[in-house]
Design a protein around this motif. Sequence first.
Motif, PDB file in Angstrom:
ATOM      1  N   TYR A 123       0.755  -1.225  -0.164  1.00  0.00           N
ATOM      2  CA  TYR A 123      -0.103  -0.045   0.100  1.00  0.00           C
ATOM      3  C   TYR A 123       0.976   1.264   0.091  1.00  0.00           C
ATOM      4  O   TYR A 123       0.460   2.223   0.315  1.00  0.00           O
ATOM      5  N   THR A 124       2.176   0.999  -0.508  1.00  0.00           N
ATOM      6  CA  THR A 124       2.900   2.505  -0.499  1.00  0.00           C
ATOM      7  C   THR A 124       3.001   3.289  -1.601  1.00  0.00           C
ATOM      8  O   THR A 124       3.482   4.141  -1.806  1.00  0.00           O
ATOM      9  N   LEU A 125       2.534   2.513  -2.782  1.00  0.00           N
ATOM     10  CA  LEU A 125       2.059   3.366  -3.931  1.00  0.00           C
ATOM     11  C   LEU A 125       0.775   3.252  -4.264  1.00  0.00           C
ATOM     12  O   LEU A 125      -0.005   2.231  -3.990  1.00  0.00           O
ATOM     13  N   ARG A 126       0.103   4.494  -4.593  1.00  0.00           N
ATOM     14  CA  ARG A 126      -1.391   4.887  -4.851  1.00  0.00           C
ATOM     15  C   ARG A 126      -1.368   5.101  -6.585  1.00  0.00           C
ATOM     16  O   ARG A 126      -0.865   6.112  -6.992  1.00  0.00           O
ATOM     17  N   PHE A 127      -2.101   4.223  -7.165  1.00  0.00           N
ATOM     18  CA  PHE A 127      -2.362   4.480  -8.906  1.00  0.00           C
ATOM     19  C   PHE A 127      -3.883   5.117  -8.887  1.00  0.00           C
ATOM     20  O   PHE A 127      -4.224   5.149 -10.004  1.00  0.00           O
ATOM     21  N   GLY A 128      -4.660   4.945  -7.738  1.00  0.00           N
ATOM     22  CA  GLY A 128      -6.159   5.515  -8.087  1.00  0.00           C
ATOM     23  C   GLY A 128      -6.421   6.486  -8.793  1.00  0.00           C
ATOM     24  O   GLY A 128      -5.884   7.704  -8.156  1.00  0.00           O
ATOM     25  N   LEU A 129      -7.519   6.761  -9.378  1.00  0.00           N
ATOM     26  CA  LEU A 129      -8.202   7.856  -9.725  1.00  0.00           C
ATOM     27  C   LEU A 129      -8.968   8.659  -8.528  1.00  0.00           C
ATOM     28  O   LEU A 129      -9.332   9.493  -8.291  1.00  0.00           O
ATOM     29  N   HIS A 130      -9.399   7.479  -7.617  1.00  0.00           N
ATOM     30  CA  HIS A 130      -9.955   7.861  -6.188  1.00  0.00           C
ATOM     31  C   HIS A 130      -9.331   7.045  -5.423  1.00  0.00           C
ATOM     32  O   HIS A 130      -8.476   5.996  -5.407  1.00  0.00           O
TER      33      HIS A 130
END
Length: 520
Positions: A466-473
């Motif tokens: 959970y250390t990288l966030r790729f979401g549009l949300h």
Amino acid sequence: MKGLAYCLVFLSLLSQLLAASHNIHRSQFPEDFLFGTSTSSVQVEGAYLEGNKSLTNWDVFSHIPGKIKGGGNPDVAADHYHRYLEDIELMHSMGVNTYRFSISWSRILPSGRFGQVNQAGIDFYSNLINELLNRGIQPFVTLNHFDIPQELEDRYGAWLSPQIQQDFGYFAEVCFKAFGDRVKYWCTFNEPNLMIKFGYIIGTIPPGRCSQPSGDCPAGNSALEPYIAAHNVILSHATATNIYRKNYQAKQGGSIGIVISAYWYEPLRNIPADISATERLLAFENAWFVDPIMFGDYPPEMRQILGSRLPIFSEEDRRKLGNKLDFIGINHYSTLYVQDCMFFPCKPGDSLGDTFALTTGERDGRSIGTLTPMPMSYVVPQGMHRVVHYFQKRYNNTVMYITENGYPQESSRDVSNKKDILNDKERVEYLKNYLASLYVAIRNGANVKGYFVWSLIDNFEWVFGYTLRFGLHYVDFNTLERTPKLSARWYKEFLNGSPSPLQLIKGIDLFKSRRILPFL
Ligand SMILES: O=C(/C=C/c1ccc(O)cc1)O[C@@H]1O[C@H](CO)[C@@H](O)[C@H](O)[C@H]1O
């Protein structure tokens, strides 16, 4: 006369202004172009022990201490299994017309091919598909996105055994039968090239097999196993495609393809050795899986170096491979430089396995583009049209979809800077520029029919947890609440957007002139 001159000056100023913000408009793409977002089952679903699902290779691997950055696992992930209706609403509100997701083999056939089809698994995906269609969103389905039932690994070593070809074919057929009346886009595999590279050469993802000097693993053989596993993946693709062509395609009317992780590469120096190292690396990574499917054999560059280490396709294999594919899915994120290690010495262990090539993001101390929070991932928009051109040329302009493109943000599971994460200007810039580059590819005749942003929501990013966030949300991983980021609002505006002022003036194509897009 004077009026016309003023008008021209105004237009030129306006075009410079628009170029400066790299504006790109929905209306520059064909009306029937697919625009969507992507996810995968392990990364978003959670509910890892519900609905009679069995353990996947990733459930097992992620629970081994030290394997996942920050110690995360996909047990709950974004809880999409329980929140899929809400997630469809997010998509609907953005105005996408397609959604790419993957089906968990462990939900459909908890024991692989052994045992019953699991009705709870069928029901989950069936409901998801029905709700998507109700909202006018085309399901774009991947059969394998890195995860398999752990049982197949334990029983016979999964991709290392030819047995898996039959098992994958069986799983695919269960899916065609159950969902093919409604699903018109099938991907057999997501990024098998990356799955094999990290699973059997470097050994950092399941099954975590490798040997020195490529990596440090308890077991494996980086010089042999990747080629055997890849061979079984390619023939598994052929088996599934064969079944689809023979028994389903005519009455269901869908198409089937494979998705490749496609970096773009540029020679580090303008010298023949680096130029051929670049060609070689593209063959070893991008053509490795597509050449056999399209031409019946591995790229000549691979055969030359690997000789008898590369398996041979039998007559029967070739017949199966004759079914080829209907489209190539391209996951594209970044571009790197390539340095030759065949004629020039590189530090031992530096060059990637058998490719005799070294990748780097820097030339003379200057980076190829802005480095994202993901190692070796730089922002290089022009890589998009170049990589598409590579596939266009090599495979006679077979239909292509950009099945993934996106931007990572650094984070921890519990964020203290939610406001900054929501204000993801870098992602908006990235997506705009990559789309503008995709437009250039299409203008150059590339047969691209769709584009998907990775990802709809923040999720479990494999070894990065959970250390990288790729979401549009944004996803709050404690409450599981979703919040649209700036990029979700931008995508919505783009998809519903009014045409640019210049397009309103008949006859002017903003992208006709290369001059106004200097960054391309
Ligand atoms: O391209 C990758 C990269 C994976 C990787 C990199 C480095 C490692 O060390 C191990 C795995 O996956 C694609 O890109 C996305 C954003 O990354 C993933 O979330 C998607 O699931 C996948 O299709």
